[in-house]
Design a protein around this motif. Structure first.
Motif, PDB file in Angstrom:
ATOM      1  N   TYR A  13       9.195   6.602   9.049  1.00  0.00           N
ATOM      2  CA  TYR A  13      10.289   6.987   8.633  1.00  0.00           C
ATOM      3  C   TYR A  13      10.744   6.305   8.191  1.00  0.00           C
ATOM      4  O   TYR A  13      11.549   7.154   7.482  1.00  0.00           O
ATOM      5  N   ILE A  14      10.678   4.546   8.319  1.00  0.00           N
ATOM      6  CA  ILE A  14      11.592   4.066   7.815  1.00  0.00           C
ATOM      7  C   ILE A  14      10.921   3.795   6.279  1.00  0.00           C
ATOM      8  O   ILE A  14      11.717   4.064   5.026  1.00  0.00           O
ATOM      9  N   LEU A  15       9.995   3.995   6.375  1.00  0.00           N
ATOM     10  CA  LEU A  15       9.371   3.924   5.084  1.00  0.00           C
ATOM     11  C   LEU A  15       9.680   5.073   4.015  1.00  0.00           C
ATOM     12  O   LEU A  15       9.747   4.895   2.940  1.00  0.00           O
ATOM     13  N   ASN A  16       9.369   6.157   4.976  1.00  0.00           N
ATOM     14  CA  ASN A  16       9.128   7.408   3.694  1.00  0.00           C
ATOM     15  C   ASN A  16      11.359   7.050   3.658  1.00  0.00           C
ATOM     16  O   ASN A  16      11.627   7.608   2.213  1.00  0.00           O
ATOM     17  N   THR A  17      11.893   7.037   4.001  1.00  0.00           N
ATOM     18  CA  THR A  17      13.090   6.862   4.503  1.00  0.00           C
ATOM     19  C   THR A  17      13.899   5.839   2.678  1.00  0.00           C
ATOM     20  O   THR A  17      14.454   5.911   1.351  1.00  0.00           O
ATOM     21  N   PHE A  18      13.072   4.522   2.859  1.00  0.00           N
ATOM     22  CA  PHE A  18      12.890   3.398   2.118  1.00  0.00           C
ATOM     23  C   PHE A  18      12.793   3.836   0.696  1.00  0.00           C
ATOM     24  O   PHE A  18      12.986   4.212  -0.646  1.00  0.00           O
ATOM     25  N   ALA A  19      11.249   5.073   0.761  1.00  0.00           N
ATOM     26  CA  ALA A  19      10.775   5.415  -1.091  1.00  0.00           C
ATOM     27  C   ALA A  19      11.592   6.512  -1.585  1.00  0.00           C
ATOM     28  O   ALA A  19      11.626   6.036  -2.442  1.00  0.00           O
ATOM     29  N   LEU A  20      12.332   7.011  -0.915  1.00  0.00           N
ATOM     30  CA  LEU A  20      13.889   7.949  -1.429  1.00  0.00           C
ATOM     31  C   LEU A  20      14.761   6.680  -2.242  1.00  0.00           C
ATOM     32  O   LEU A  20      14.710   7.627  -3.166  1.00  0.00           O
ATOM     33  N   TYR A  21      14.415   6.193  -1.899  1.00  0.00           N
ATOM     34  CA  TYR A  21      15.690   5.453  -2.960  1.00  0.00           C
ATOM     35  C   TYR A  21      14.825   4.025  -3.892  1.00  0.00           C
ATOM     36  O   TYR A  21      15.300   3.279  -4.047  1.00  0.00           O
ATOM     37  N   GLY A  22      13.287   4.258  -3.876  1.00  0.00           N
ATOM     38  CA  GLY A  22      12.541   3.815  -4.495  1.00  0.00           C
ATOM     39  C   GLY A  22      12.692   1.925  -4.157  1.00  0.00           C
ATOM     40  O   GLY A  22      12.178   0.797  -4.767  1.00  0.00           O
ATOM     41  N   LEU A  23      13.010   1.868  -2.409  1.00  0.00           N
ATOM     42  CA  LEU A  23      12.146   0.590  -1.963  1.00  0.00           C
ATOM     43  C   LEU A  23      11.845   0.111  -2.061  1.00  0.00           C
ATOM     44  O   LEU A  23      10.746  -1.334  -1.961  1.00  0.00           O
ATOM     45  N   VAL A  24      10.596   1.043  -1.678  1.00  0.00           N
ATOM     46  CA  VAL A  24       9.215   0.389  -1.386  1.00  0.00           C
ATOM     47  C   VAL A  24       8.390   1.901  -1.824  1.00  0.00           C
ATOM     48  O   VAL A  24       8.832   2.537  -2.643  1.00  0.00           O
ATOM     49  N   THR A  25       7.410   1.107  -2.505  1.00  0.00           N
ATOM     50  CA  THR A  25       5.909   2.802  -3.465  1.00  0.00           C
ATOM     51  C   THR A  25       4.741   2.993  -2.047  1.00  0.00           C
ATOM     52  O   THR A  25       4.715   2.116  -1.354  1.00  0.00           O
ATOM     53  N   ARG A  26       3.475   4.121  -2.344  1.00  0.00           N
ATOM     54  CA  ARG A  26       2.907   3.883  -2.125  1.00  0.00           C
ATOM     55  C   ARG A  26       1.405   4.513  -2.806  1.00  0.00           C
ATOM     56  O   ARG A  26       1.704   5.202  -3.293  1.00  0.00           O
ATOM     57  N   ASP A  27       0.452   3.738  -2.893  1.00  0.00           N
ATOM     58  CA  ASP A  27      -0.508   3.867  -3.405  1.00  0.00           C
ATOM     59  C   ASP A  27      -1.567   4.991  -2.353  1.00  0.00           C
ATOM     60  O   ASP A  27      -1.375   5.259  -1.501  1.00  0.00           O
ATOM     61  N   SER A  28      -1.351   5.834  -3.650  1.00  0.00           N
ATOM     62  CA  SER A  28      -2.007   7.624  -3.027  1.00  0.00           C
ATOM     63  C   SER A  28      -3.628   6.990  -2.696  1.00  0.00           C
ATOM     64  O   SER A  28      -4.074   7.661  -1.799  1.00  0.00           O
TER      65      SER A  28
END
Length: 265
Positions: free
Chosen positions: A50-65
Motif C-alpha cells: 500500500y505504501i509503495l503504491n501511494t509513493f508510485a502515484l507521486y513518482g517517488l518510487v518506480t517498479r520494474d515490471s
C-alpha cells in the motif's frame, strides 16, 4: 493515528512510509522486492505494498515490471535538488575531509560529478604536507585514476558506452586506454568492493583511493578521494576506511540519521 515517542508526537503511517523510502535509499540499481523491504522495516508485506503504491502515484518510487522490484523514482529529484540548493556542501564536508587527511597523512578531496568530469569543490591537506596539491575548481576526467575506477560502473549505461566508443578512458593516466576484458573485470571488482585504487599511475610515487557518493535515487553525485604515500599492502585497508567515510559524508548531505528498525502496525 498519532503516537508519542519520548517527547515527540509521531504520525505512525507517515513514519512507516519514511522508513520504506530510507530502505529503498540503500538499494542498488536493481532495486528491492517487497519481501526484502517488509523484513527490513518490520512491516507486513500488504502494508508495504500500500505504501509503495501511494509513493508510485507521486513518482517517488518506480517498479520494474519484469523483476517486480522497486527503487526510488524521479519524483524524488525535485526534493533532492531543493536540499542541494540550500546546502553548503563545503561546510558539511570540511570536518570529515580534515579527519581523513589527518588520519591518513594525505590530501583529502571532495569531487562532484559535472558531466564527463569530476569538479573538486573542497580539499584538506595533510598536516605533514603529504599528498598532492590539487586546486579547488580543478576538473578531473570522470574516468581518471582511483575515482574513475570507483565511479565507472555506477554511471548511466549511455554515458559509459559513449566514453568507451570515444576511447576517452583515463583510468591509468593521461594517455587514453581502450576497454578490455581485463580492465572491465578490474572495474567490476572496484564496484563490488565499493572503492577504486590508483597505485601511482596518475602521479609517480603518489597513490590514491576513492569511493563514490550517491544521490538519494542512487545516481552518482560525487566521490571522496585521498592521495598519499601509502604502502601498497595497506591500500585495501585505506579503501575500507574511505568507503566508510564516504558513507558518513553521504549521510550528512542527505540527513540520513534515521533508523530502519521494526515498527508495530
Amino acid at each position: 493515528m498519532e503516537t508519542q515517542m519520548g517527547q515527540r508526537h509521531v504520525v505512525s503511517a507517515l513514519e512507516q512510509g519514511i522508513k520504506v523510502l530510507f530502505c529503498l535509499r540503500k538499494a542498488g540499481r536493481e532495486g528491492l522486492g517487497i519481501s526484502h523491504i517488509a523484513k527490513a522495516v518490520g512491516l507486513h508485506r500488504s502494508r508495504v505494498l500500500y505504501i509503495l503504491n501511494t509513493f508510485a502515484l507521486y513518482g517517488l518510487v518506480t517498479r520494474d515490471s519484469k523483476s517486480k522490484r522497486y527503487r526510488l523514482g524521479p519524483g524524488i529529484l525535485p526534493l533532492s535538488r531543493k536540499v542541494l540548493d540550500d546546502l553548503d556542501i563545503r561546510a558539511l564536508a570540511s570536518p570529515l575531509l580534515k579527519e581523513v587527511a589527518t588520519n591518513l597523512n594525505g590530501t583529502a578531496l571532495l569531487g562532484l560529478v559535472d558531466g564527463d568530469y569530476l569538479l573538486i569543490v573542497e580539499r584538506e591537506r595533510s598536516p605533514l604536507g603529504i599528498g598532492m596539491d590539487i586546486k579547488l575548481g580543478h576538473r578531473f576526467h570522470i574516468t581518471a585514476g582511483a575515482h574513475g575506477k570507483a565511479l565507472f560502473f555506477h554511471l548511466e549505461e549511455e554515458q559509459r558506452r559513449r566514453l568507451i566508443d570515444a576511447k576517452r578512458l583515463y583510468f591509468f593516466g593521461p594517455v587514453a586506454c581502450s576497454m578490455s576484458k581485463d580492465l572491465e573485470n578490474q572495474l567490476l571488482e572496484a564496484r563490488q568492493k565499493g572503492f577504486g585504487i590508483d597505485k601511482g599511475e596518475m602521479a609517480m610515487g603518489v597513490k590514491a583511493v576513492a569511493a563514490p557518493i550517491f544521490h538519494l535515487d542512487q545516481r552518482v553525485y560525487g566521490a571522496l578521494i585521498v592521495y598519499g604515500g601509502f604502502e601498497e599492502e595497506f591500500l585495501e585497508e585505506v579503501g575500507q576506511y574511505i568507503l566508510k567515510k564516504a558513507s558518513q559524508l553521504e549521510s550528512s548531505i542527505w540527513g540520513l540519521t534515521f533508523s530502519t528498525g521494526g515498527v508495530d502496525e
